[in-house]
Structure formats: structure tokens, C-alpha cells
Design an enzyme around this catalytic site. Sequence first.
Site, mmCIF file in Angstrom:
data_model
loop_
_atom_site.group_PDB
_atom_site.id
_atom_site.type_symbol
_atom_site.label_atom_id
_atom_site.label_comp_id
_atom_site.label_asym_id
_atom_site.label_seq_id
_atom_site.Cartn_x
_atom_site.Cartn_y
_atom_site.Cartn_z
ATOM 1 N N ASP A 214 4.757 58.222 35.723
ATOM 2 C CA ASP A 214 4.557 56.849 36.206
ATOM 3 C C ASP A 214 3.523 56.132 35.336
ATOM 4 O O ASP A 214 2.623 56.766 34.790
ATOM 5 C CB ASP A 214 4.103 56.893 37.671
ATOM 6 N N HIS B 143 8.376 52.300 28.274
ATOM 7 C CA HIS B 143 9.379 53.350 28.517
ATOM 8 C C HIS B 143 9.658 54.136 27.236
ATOM 9 O O HIS B 143 9.835 55.348 27.266
ATOM 10 C CB HIS B 143 10.676 52.733 29.063
ATOM 11 N N LEU C 143 13.084 77.358 28.200
ATOM 12 C CA LEU C 143 12.698 76.479 29.313
ATOM 13 C C LEU C 143 13.920 75.845 29.986
ATOM 14 O O LEU C 143 14.830 75.369 29.304
ATOM 15 C CB LEU C 143 11.805 75.358 28.747
HETATM 16 C C1 IPE Z 1 8.728 56.926 40.835
HETATM 17 O O1 IPE Z 1 8.021 55.888 40.222
HETATM 18 C C2 IPE Z 1 10.054 57.124 40.154
HETATM 19 C C3 IPE Z 1 9.993 57.629 38.793
HETATM 20 C C4 IPE Z 1 8.916 58.001 38.155
HETATM 21 C C5 IPE Z 1 11.267 57.746 38.137
HETATM 22 P P1 IPE Z 1 8.079 54.398 40.790
HETATM 23 O O2 IPE Z 1 7.141 53.613 39.931
HETATM 24 O O3 IPE Z 1 9.476 53.932 40.873
HETATM 25 O O4 IPE Z 1 7.510 54.592 42.261
HETATM 26 P P2 IPE Z 1 6.845 53.546 43.275
HETATM 27 O O5 IPE Z 1 7.801 52.413 43.423
HETATM 28 O O6 IPE Z 1 5.548 53.123 42.672
HETATM 29 O O7 IPE Z 1 6.642 54.337 44.538
HETATM 30 C C1 IPE Z 2 7.652 55.004 35.306
HETATM 31 O O1 IPE Z 2 6.919 53.892 34.919
HETATM 32 C C2 IPE Z 2 9.052 54.986 34.759
HETATM 33 C C3 IPE Z 2 10.092 54.772 35.764
HETATM 34 C C4 IPE Z 2 9.917 54.634 37.047
HETATM 35 C C5 IPE Z 2 11.458 54.710 35.278
HETATM 36 P P1 IPE Z 2 6.991 52.524 35.703
HETATM 37 O O2 IPE Z 2 8.048 51.677 35.094
HETATM 38 O O3 IPE Z 2 7.109 52.756 37.166
HETATM 39 O O4 IPE Z 2 5.550 51.917 35.356
HETATM 40 P P2 IPE Z 2 4.587 51.095 36.313
HETATM 41 O O5 IPE Z 2 4.420 51.864 37.569
HETATM 42 O O6 IPE Z 2 5.237 49.765 36.541
HETATM 43 O O7 IPE Z 2 3.311 50.996 35.523
HETATM 44 MG MG MG Z 3 5.783 52.963 38.656
#
Ligand code: IPE
Ligand code: IPE
Ligand code: MG
Length: 244
Positions: A22, A39, A133
Site C-alpha cells: 500500500d 504503481h 519460492l
Molecule cells: C488494499 O489497499 C488492496 C491492495 C493493496 C491491493 P487499498 O489501498 O485498496 O485499501 P484501503 O482502501 O485503503 O482499505
Molecule cells: C496500493 O497503493 C496499490 C493498490 C491498491 C493497487 P494505493 O494505490 O492504494 O496507494 P495509496 O493508498 O493511494 O497511497
Molecule cells: Mg491504498
Amino acid sequence: MALAPAFDDSIAVPTHVAIIMDGNGRWARARGLPRIAGHRQGAEAVRSTVRACSDLGISYLTIYAFSSENWKRPASEVDDLMGLLRLYIRRELVDLGREGVRIRFIGDRSRLDTDINRLISESEQSTMNNKGLIFTVALNYGGRQEILEAARVFAQNVRDGKHEAGDMDEQLFESYLQSKDMPDPDLLIRTSGEQRLSNFLLWQSAYTEFLFTATLWPDFTREHLEQAVHEYQRRERRYGGSGD
Ligand code: IPE
Ligand code: IPE
Ligand code: MG
């Protein structure tokens, strides 16, 4: 995170590490870049984490790449994420295969594009005999959805006379989950400072050790992983016992 101490190789490393990656969006925003840049950098962090897990002797790595709830994001971001996934699979596959990594996917495939489904199946098939792995990518995955699907299939099997309702126990239930071939995660890491499960591995994480770090996923390195493993090694797992 502070400088990582070397992990302790005299104590067992976790067999299965799960990661909620995240913070890609915040990483990009902090640099005035579009979310896709975060990303992209996140995909690089996946690359190095897979290698680091292999090197540390971790047997299973499961990453949360796209949740069932991530469809709520703007279509352009979903497209960008799927495009990146296509690139990642094509680019990494040869290398991962050569390194002995076995790749698998969990999640609901029905909503994914046909070409992505094909790439997924190809990558699973071409690496299925590898001995290194076991790298599982959770894609369009939701823990509740996985549990509901297991309940649905079980109910159908009862109706078809394959089971009695009373047969159900933990072991049988697990055999209906997509994670049936892997042990529960020992250590779950979530980056970016958020402290929630966001529908990841709900059933499987009943006794998992959680580690939350403020590091944003694109900044996550081998040292962060080693530090997480080190922290895990200091934990006492009790599973409901008294600890004596
Ligand atoms: C969780 O992250 C999903 C992934 C890392 C793929 P999100 O950024 O989507 O989660 P919330 O919305 O903050 O809970
Ligand atoms: C995690 O990073 C990747 C996915 C959920 C696909 P985010 O896109 O949720 O990044 P933040 O939380 O907005 O910083
Ligand atoms: Mg996120």
C-alpha cells in the site's frame, strides 16, 4: 524505518509471508507524479521482494495486487493497473521461471480480461514444476468473497450428495478455499501506515503475526523485509495457549 539489523538466521524464518502493498498513490503524490508512476515503482519493489524472499529461504510469498473493492477506483487507474500487470507478467515470467519461482494467482478471474486470464494461466502452467519460492498474486481477490464461494460450492456438494452438512470442519472448509495448497501466513506486512486487513486473507490470518510499517510500498527494500523478519523472530506465538 530505521536501519535494518541483519536478520537472525539461527531462528526459523517465516514459512509464509503475505504483503499488503500500500502507498503507491501517496508515493507518487509526494513527488508530483501521476498515480501510475507510483504503481510502476511499486512493481519494481515486487521484483526485489520476490528475490529477497527466495534468498532468505521463505517458502511462500503472497502479495495483494488488486482487491475486489479496487474496481471502485476511476476506470483510468484500473486500466493502468491492468496494463502494468500485463507488462509485469510478460517481463518477469522468463526470469522468475529461470530462478525456479512458482507463480500462482488467487482471486475471482471471471471479471478479468480474456488476455489477462490467458497470461495468468500460462504463467501458472509454465512454472508449475519449479521448486523454489511459491509466489502467489492476489488479483481481484476478496477474503469474504472467497469464503462465500467456498460456502456456495459446499452447499451444492451437499445437495448433490457428495457431503453431509455435518461433515464440515476446519480442514474440510479449507479444502474449499483458493489457498488450499498453502499454509496460513506466518507474517503479514502492510506498508504505508494503514492498519487494516482490507479484505485480505480473512480466514487464513486467524493467527498471523501482523507488522505495520509507515514505509510506502515503492520504497520497500530487502532491508525492510529483513527487518520485518527480524521483528517476527522476536514475537512469541501462542495460538491461545498460556505461553508456558
Ligand atoms: C488494499 O489497499 C488492496 C491492495 C493493496 C491491493 P487499498 O489501498 O485498496 O485499501 P484501503 O482502501 O485503503 O482499505
Ligand atoms: C496500493 O497503493 C496499490 C493498490 C491498491 C493497487 P494505493 O494505490 O492504494 O496507494 P495509496 O493508498 O493511494 O497511497
Ligand atoms: Mg491504498
